[in-house]
Design a protein around this motif. Sequence first.
Motif, mmCIF file in Angstrom:
data_model
loop_
_atom_site.group_PDB
_atom_site.id
_atom_site.type_symbol
_atom_site.label_atom_id
_atom_site.label_comp_id
_atom_site.label_asym_id
_atom_site.label_seq_id
_atom_site.Cartn_x
_atom_site.Cartn_y
_atom_site.Cartn_z
ATOM 1 N N ASN A 181 0.799 -1.229 0.000
ATOM 2 C CA ASN A 181 0.000 0.000 0.000
ATOM 3 C C ASN A 181 0.831 1.278 0.000
ATOM 4 O O ASN A 181 0.261 2.370 -0.011
ATOM 5 C CB ASN A 181 -0.915 0.017 1.234
ATOM 6 C CG ASN A 181 -1.984 -1.062 1.172
ATOM 7 O OD1 ASN A 181 -2.309 -1.566 0.096
ATOM 8 N ND2 ASN A 181 -2.521 -1.434 2.315
ATOM 9 N N GLN A 197 -3.750 6.198 -8.207
ATOM 10 C CA GLN A 197 -4.109 7.527 -7.699
ATOM 11 C C GLN A 197 -4.045 8.546 -8.833
ATOM 12 O O GLN A 197 -4.941 9.370 -8.986
ATOM 13 C CB GLN A 197 -3.159 7.923 -6.557
ATOM 14 C CG GLN A 197 -3.712 9.014 -5.656
ATOM 15 C CD GLN A 197 -3.461 10.404 -6.196
ATOM 16 O OE1 GLN A 197 -2.426 10.654 -6.798
ATOM 17 N NE2 GLN A 197 -4.421 11.290 -6.000
ATOM 18 N N SER A 230 -5.558 0.087 1.241
ATOM 19 C CA SER A 230 -4.731 1.264 0.980
ATOM 20 C C SER A 230 -5.589 2.515 1.117
ATOM 21 O O SER A 230 -6.756 2.531 0.709
ATOM 22 C CB SER A 230 -4.164 1.172 -0.427
ATOM 23 O OG SER A 230 -3.844 2.449 -0.914
ATOM 24 N N VAL A 280 -5.358 5.030 -0.594
ATOM 25 C CA VAL A 280 -5.694 5.446 -1.959
ATOM 26 C C VAL A 280 -7.044 4.843 -2.352
ATOM 27 O O VAL A 280 -7.895 5.523 -2.940
ATOM 28 C CB VAL A 280 -4.583 5.017 -2.942
ATOM 29 C CG1 VAL A 280 -5.001 5.246 -4.383
ATOM 30 C CG2 VAL A 280 -3.292 5.759 -2.641
ATOM 31 N N ILE A 281 -7.260 3.580 -2.003
ATOM 32 C CA ILE A 281 -8.546 2.932 -2.299
ATOM 33 C C ILE A 281 -9.655 3.566 -1.465
ATOM 34 O O ILE A 281 -10.737 3.875 -1.978
ATOM 35 C CB ILE A 281 -8.477 1.407 -2.016
ATOM 36 C CG1 ILE A 281 -7.464 0.741 -2.937
ATOM 37 C CG2 ILE A 281 -9.851 0.770 -2.171
ATOM 38 C CD1 ILE A 281 -7.293 -0.743 -2.695
ATOM 39 N N ALA A 338 -4.890 11.945 -1.418
ATOM 40 C CA ALA A 338 -5.672 11.186 -2.392
ATOM 41 C C ALA A 338 -7.100 11.719 -2.508
ATOM 42 O O ALA A 338 -7.672 11.741 -3.597
ATOM 43 C CB ALA A 338 -5.686 9.702 -2.016
#
Lengths: 300, 301
Positions: A230, A252, B114, B116-117, B242
């Motif tokens: 991650n 991203q 993550s 980001v997710i 993000a």
Amino acid sequence: MATDSVRSMELAQWQAHQAGEDRRRRFLRSLPAYVLLGTFSASAILTFIWALIMSLRPNRELFTYGAWALPKVWAWQNYVDAWRQMRVGRYFLNTVLYSGVGTIGAVIIAACTAYVLARVKFRGRNLIYYLFLISLMIPGYLALVPRYFLMRNIGLVDTYVVIFLLAWTGGLSFNMFLLINFFETLPTELEEAAFIDGGNAWWIFWRVMFPLARPGIATIAIFTFMGQWNEFMIPLIYLRDPAKYPLALGLQILSFNATYSATHTKLFAGMIIFMVPILVMYLILKDRITEGLTVGAIKG
Amino acid sequence: MLQKELRKLIWPFLVPSLILYLVIGLWPNIEAFYWALTDYDGIAPRQTYVGLRNFQYMMNDDRWWGAVSNTLYFAVGTVFTLLPFGLLFAVLIMSVRRGHGFFKTTVYFPSILSLVIVAFLWVFILDPTIGLLNEALKALGLVDPLKRLLGVTALNWLGHPKLAKPSIIVVQLWSALGFYALLFMAGLAKIPAEMYDAAKIDGAAGWSLFRHVTWPLLFPTTQTVLLLLIINGLQTFTLIYALGGGGISPLTQVMATYIYRTAFTDRRFGYATALAALLMVIVMAFTLASRELTKREVVQY
């Protein structure tokens, strides 16, 4: 005789009734707990299922039918397009490489260092111990710029090597202190016996102590791997070439660009590809992960 | 004899990792104190020493102090949501008779993702036009009452000055609740059952059992959780970055994202390091303060 058995039957019925009453009361009392836990669990599971469904919808359906609709056409092609056109395949392989090499290196370095500091007596051992301790107390951002220029000056910016090096050193102190504690629980008689049997230092470590430390090492390996899988900030700073991006960074940037190009549902496919390996790992190792987490987090 | 043999491991095992650590891990931190006193754009042959000018500039940098205040808002906000909810969920998961393992697994699930997710999913959930939440509210006819209740003209969750920060705290709560609940569960598991039995004999039950047995015995765990929440909260980066997509609005800018941007977008590397030095001071001050404030007799058992 007959009245006795009737009476005992009545008693049994009455007891059963009481037990049922108890169960009902207990159930009612724990109902709010189930509702609250159930709501949160449902939000976790349903979010995943929703993301899965979104990943299988053609992008234009998102705008015609909204976010709640089921797919009219199942767009399996989203996964193919994400993997090939959006380079998610490339990002995936990079992520496997970074997490794999990063984890193996980090674990070996931490285990070797920890063993020497835990078991070998030499002058300056305490000093070195405290040197490693310092970095646990400094917030990470202080060294951000100097470390970047250090890497730039030795020509490592935008290479695989910089990602590996930072993976190996990033959690070193922390992993090492966990393993020092672990090695200290093992009895010294083991090494003495191995030594008397004619084992040299190398053999004693790799064949006796390293295998014995496996539970601690596995915990470190799992958390380093998940962290590396991650990891976002280090690739963001050190990588320029999109061919080297890991999933976290690649996706991203893709999701930012998706605002202008209509590829939302393909991005969901990419996100699913990103999360599934970690999810599978979590489901297989969940007891070890939930236990290890508490060893790892309580660092005082 | 054994020690003499084991000493052979110092060179291959300790020296390489010590060098790596000193050069990559530790040295840049020390060098940072010089960097904070310089000005550098990354192109010139070397930095120019400017003394304390970066710190003088910082005093009048409104965007920086905006980021500091946002960071404190988020840090305090997460402490006041994640601490009580983490504890509540831990107690509830420990107390249910059925589905203990299931709840433990699913509650922790968002924490393995993550950030980001997490950000990507929540951008879609909270999107003002096509988002899951607003579509659901529309279907339920709750859009207008909610607008009136919150005093806003549009339910732009991540974009409205009134809604952006609380929305991000909700996202953080969703993503980190499982982690902190698990920490509390580990603390709860360490409390010996005899303590509860003894208290029950004395007539304690329900709230008084929690108040007089669980809470004091759990206190060391609570201290750790508080410390982790503060340290992590003050350094939050990935989620904010993000969620912001390409550019982070001043509404949600935090210290870490502002430092990153000052260095790698504005290319003011010396100034960014000065800001990072202040971040370090703030983190250390809060760490010490939380230790002092929660200092008390540890209950022995």
